[in-house]
Design a protein around this motif. Structure first.
Motif, short mmCIF file in Angstrom:
data_model
loop_
_atom_site.label_atom_id
_atom_site.label_comp_id
_atom_site.label_asym_id
_atom_site.label_seq_id
_atom_site.Cartn_x
_atom_site.Cartn_y
_atom_site.Cartn_z
N ALA A 124 0.84 -1.21 0.00
CA ALA A 124 0.00 0.00 0.00
C ALA A 124 0.87 1.25 0.00
O ALA A 124 0.57 2.22 -0.72
N LEU A 125 1.94 1.25 0.77
CA LEU A 125 2.83 2.40 0.82
C LEU A 125 3.55 2.60 -0.52
O LEU A 125 3.77 3.73 -0.97
N HIS A 126 3.93 1.48 -1.15
CA HIS A 126 4.59 1.60 -2.44
C HIS A 126 3.66 2.22 -3.48
O HIS A 126 4.08 3.07 -4.28
N LYS A 127 2.40 1.80 -3.47
CA LYS A 127 1.43 2.38 -4.40
C LYS A 127 1.20 3.86 -4.10
O LYS A 127 1.13 4.70 -5.01
N LEU A 197 4.77 14.48 -0.91
CA LEU A 197 5.65 13.39 -1.30
C LEU A 197 6.75 13.18 -0.27
O LEU A 197 7.13 12.04 0.02
N GLY A 198 7.25 14.28 0.30
CA GLY A 198 8.26 14.15 1.34
C GLY A 198 7.71 13.43 2.56
O GLY A 198 8.39 12.59 3.16
N LYS A 199 6.47 13.78 2.93
CA LYS A 199 5.84 13.09 4.06
C LYS A 199 5.61 11.61 3.73
O LYS A 199 5.86 10.73 4.59
N THR A 200 5.17 11.34 2.52
CA THR A 200 4.96 9.96 2.09
C THR A 200 6.28 9.19 2.10
O THR A 200 6.33 8.03 2.53
N ARG A 201 7.32 9.85 1.64
CA ARG A 201 8.65 9.23 1.64
C ARG A 201 9.11 8.90 3.05
O ARG A 201 9.66 7.82 3.30
N GLU A 202 8.90 9.83 3.97
CA GLU A 202 9.30 9.58 5.36
C GLU A 202 8.53 8.41 5.97
O GLU A 202 9.11 7.56 6.66
#
Length: 335
Positions: A124-127, A197-202
């Motif tokens: 889910a995180l990868h998507k 995107l930065g938050k998602t990356r973290e």
């Protein structure tokens, strides 16, 4: 020496790449396949032990030395008994192996369920990361285009500042302001998407580290479990050899008590038929009636025979007719 861990060495330079994660997952799948292979191996070995035990048990029931007696019979009975015990120990070993295989199967299933939860979360995180990355790149492209449009309108307005009339200048000014406004909105959207995107990356990075730690822990448990299980399996085989040897030792001890002379005497005392041999057969002369004991050196040449003298000739009293002489008083019954 510094220890190596999954969380430190399975990253990728590209944000959307899952190469490192996929490598770990492939390794875990291979490990799970190894567990299944060891499980199948132990089940097959258990079947072999069971078949051997059953055949050995059947063999121990066959007649062996039924007609023997005394110490040899006791030793042969012990031989059959301990053969039966060896067969039962192999049957018990087969069941123990099946129990160990079942433990490995349960362990494999537990790891599968634990991994499933982590993998679902990571997928889910990868998507989410891929979607946000795509959205950010699209907003960046739009932002750059809006900036180019703004610069183009500003340059156009500056070129026509002295040549155009007031109405044209107002129109160019309005267009320039609109382009500037569009660029600012695209800039805000782009910055917002970069921030998301930065938050998602973290978030993904934290979960990736946690997943690596979970996967590494599972791998440690898997290797330890397989090592201990095979080690235990070998100990069981060694113990089976020891048990078989102890049972065989009981048979050897029994045969040590097997007394040959005692068995000979037991048989003689139980089944003897007499202590005197039969009398020799004597030679009886037909003519003399003499009985002679003949030994092994007896000559096959018959003793000289003493024959009787010749019979007297009959007396002829009446012509050519010949009669046998008969003692007076002889009477013949009519025929």
């Amino acid at each position: 020496m510094r220890e190596l861990h999954f969380k430190d060495y399975f990253w990728n330079g590209e944000l959307t790449s899952t190469g490192g994660y996929d490598c770990i997952i492939q390794h875990l799948n291979d490990g799970r396949r190894t567990c299944k292979e060891i499980e199948d191996f132990m089940k097959a070995r258990a079947s072999i032990e069971e078949k051997y035990g059953k055949e050995l048990l059947g063999l121990s029931k066959k007649v062996c030395g039924h007609n023997e007696m005394n110490t040899l019979k006791r030793s042969l009975d012990m031989f059959k008994l301990q053969t039966e015990h060896v067969s039962l120990s192999h049957l018990q070993l087969a069941q123990t192996m099946r129990d160990e295989a079942k433990k490995l199967e349960d362990f494999r299933e537990r790891q599968k369920e634990a991994r499933k939860k982590v993998e679902q979360q990571m997928d889910a995180l990868h998507k989410q990361r891929a979607t946000q990355f795509k959205k950010t790149m699209e907003s960046k492209k739009s932002y750059e285009q809006k900036c180019r449009d703004k610069e183009e309108t500003e340059q156009n307005m500056n070129r026509n500042a002295t040549t155009s009339n007031v109405k044209q200048q107002e129109k160019l000014l309005t267009k320039t302001q609109q382009a500037k406004q569009n660029a600012e909105e695209a800039d805000r959207l782009y910055m917002h998407n970069v921030s998301v995107l930065g938050k998602t990356r973290e978030d993904w990075q934290k979960e990736h580290i946690k997943a690596c730690e979970v996967f590494e822990k599972q791998e440690v448990e898997r290797i330890n479990t397989l090592r201990n299980m095979v080690w235990t399996h070998l100990n069981q085989l060694s113990q089976q050899c020891v048990t078989s040897d102890e049972l065989h030792e009981e048979v050897r001890k029994s045969f040590e008590q097997c007394d040959i002379q005692e068995d000979i005497e037991h048989f003689v005392n139980l089944r003897r038929t007499g202590d005197k041999p039969p009398a020799p057969v004597l030679y009886e002369n037909f003519y003399s009636g003499q009985r002679v004991s003949v030994g092994p050196s007896f000559s096959r040449t018959a003793p000289p025979i003493t024959r009787r003298g010749p019979l007297p000739n009959p007396t002829n009293t009446e012509g050519d007719v010949i009669y046998s002489t008969v003692d007076p008083g002889y009477s013949a019954l009519p025929y």
